[in-house]
Motif scaffolding. Sequence first.
Motif, PDB file in Angstrom:
ATOM      1  N   MET A  35     -43.593  44.928 -28.444  1.00 29.91           N
ATOM      2  CA  MET A  35     -42.246  44.561 -28.012  1.00 29.91           C
ATOM      3  C   MET A  35     -41.893  45.386 -26.773  1.00 29.91           C
ATOM      4  N   TRP A  36     -41.527  44.683 -25.681  1.00 31.86           N
ATOM      5  CA  TRP A  36     -41.195  45.333 -24.430  1.00 31.86           C
ATOM      6  C   TRP A  36     -39.710  45.129 -24.123  1.00 31.86           C
ATOM      7  N   PRO A  37     -39.101  46.063 -23.366  1.00 30.53           N
ATOM      8  CA  PRO A  37     -37.643  46.032 -23.175  1.00 30.53           C
ATOM      9  C   PRO A  37     -37.116  44.778 -22.487  1.00 30.53           C
ATOM     10  N   ALA A  38     -37.901  44.174 -21.606  1.00 28.02           N
ATOM     11  CA  ALA A  38     -37.412  42.978 -20.912  1.00 28.02           C
ATOM     12  C   ALA A  38     -37.228  41.805 -21.869  1.00 28.02           C
ATOM     13  N   ALA A  39     -38.057  41.750 -22.918  1.00 25.21           N
ATOM     14  CA  ALA A  39     -37.880  40.685 -23.912  1.00 25.21           C
ATOM     15  C   ALA A  39     -36.547  40.843 -24.626  1.00 25.21           C
ATOM     16  N   LEU A  40     -36.167  42.078 -24.930  1.00 20.37           N
ATOM     17  CA  LEU A  40     -34.868  42.328 -25.557  1.00 20.37           C
ATOM     18  C   LEU A  40     -33.735  41.975 -24.602  1.00 20.37           C
ATOM     19  N   LEU A  77     -40.532  36.924 -29.429  1.00 21.83           N
ATOM     20  CA  LEU A  77     -39.094  37.091 -29.631  1.00 21.83           C
ATOM     21  C   LEU A  77     -38.277  36.159 -28.747  1.00 21.83           C
ATOM     22  N   VAL A  78     -38.589  36.091 -27.451  1.00 21.87           N
ATOM     23  CA  VAL A  78     -37.824  35.225 -26.539  1.00 21.87           C
ATOM     24  C   VAL A  78     -37.950  33.767 -26.956  1.00 21.87           C
TER      25      VAL A  78
END
Length: 576
Positions: free
Chosen positions: A387-392, A421-422
């Motif tokens: 999980m990477w911050p841009a996806a959040l 996630l996206v």
Amino acid sequence: MDTLCSPFVEETSCARTEEEDEGEENKEEDKEDSAVGKQQQLAAWAPGFYCRVGKEVYNYVGHEIVIEEGLDSFAGMIWPGALALCHYLDTHRDQLNLTDKAVLEIGTGTGLVSVVAALLGGWVTATDLPEVLNNTRANLSRNTRGCSRHTPQVAPLSWGYDLDSTYPSSVYRYDYVLAADVVYHHDFLDELLATMKHFCKPGTTLIWANKVRFESDLVFTENFKKAFHTSLLAEEGEMKIYMATSREGDDEVDQGLDIRDLLGEENGKTGEEESNDDSEDKPSCAHQEVGSGILDNDRKEEGKEDKEFESDEKEEEMVTSKDDETDVQNDTATSNGKISEQENSNQTAVRQKWVPHIICQTNKDIYHYAGQDIVIYESIDSFGAMMWPAALALSSFLDNNRHTVDLQGKEVLELGAGTGLVAIVASLLGASVTATDLPEILGNLRVNLMRNTRGLCRHTPQVAPLSWGYDLDSTYPSSVYRYDYVLAADVVYHHDFLDELLATMKHFCKPGTTLIWANKVRFESDLVFTENFKKAFHTSLLTEEGEMKIYMATSQEGDEGDGNRLSRPTGCRLKP
């Protein structure tokens, strides 16, 4: 048999105080009119739970095994035959030594038996109908990654008579064939028996666990006994576990079967010693017959007590208890003069040769978007499985800006979907989503999508492999694969395919398509890519927070853009 292991079920509860109840009543009275209006708006369509997939936790081989059940068919449920066979394999490791053995499971279902066989050191191939394999693959991956000696494989298999062409016996040979609760009310019992005979050749041991439910079960059992040399390993009520070997080459097989009963004699050669005589090209035959008996109730109590400890403590306790038992046996043997010190040391060496242990554990995170709790399992495959911050950031933006970016009923493609996630958020917002990534990433991606969108989305999200490059016109022609939105999050990092990524964006972002790209700047190459991105598209900055930026882009080919998007047909997507 239902008591062989007790699933752990998580329960949640909510408590309210009287003051909170009174406050809510006042709010409801003050906002009654607005609430009615909202209900009328939501009446058109709103995601809702139709059913919840069951999750159960079992303890075998010193590990907690988490099994997600499915909704596809009978194969998506845990049946008592699987629990009985898992318990038997776990508690009879000396008699049925699966370490480094080639193991095939027929009718795998949720994959519990294959997980246990893999944790016991087997080289496992789990088979079932193609529509069942997604959940099977997910359960196997979740419970064996970093814990098993060999990575279990998954393969489609339909029972039948024409297996010589698809699975020739000269190529596909196994030491053990496992089957649990494959006999029930279906019309393919003859095909099942033919499949068992196809894979259970001389040198193969078939172990079948079944709970008798119908008269057809008894008929199949009689045919099974006629087709193989069989013995009853264990019985408890209507639950029976059989061992079978092929009738082809009776001289060789019968000689092995008549040597001894492993439960009755202690001085017989162990399965580990027998494996030393095997060749690499041809799987070995486990010439062992395990005597019939009732499943040990003491083992059930030990399994319940083991759940109170961590994995490492379980293994230490298991080794300690075995050592204590060995000491008692040694004392008895010394006093009676029946067992030599050399035999005891050999048994200890076999016992300590290899023990499954946890190397790493995948992370599980829970997020809340689009009014839903989203459970994401990370993987250890590559950067795409984290999980990477841009996806959040992109998920939050889509959720909080539904009027600006209206995904309802739109065709959406995500590049570099990773954990998914996206794609999940876009699906929950009403989009028809196709999530793409490298082929080795798709297993975990597909599981996360299925877990979080089934029964909640208007459109079932699709998964497809996609490698960025310049030759996409032949594989994904723009005349067929067109989208309303293309999403990408944290696809720019330290890799050597930035040019290919930009070419892929240009290929899918044609007139009428809106590209939304979220990225956190980390390297100088990120700035270079951003400049090239701005040159390739008409761009605008949607939001910015520190080094996190979200861009919107449209094609420079024909500035009419929105008109094209409204006039062109929709419904085209990448086919998995």
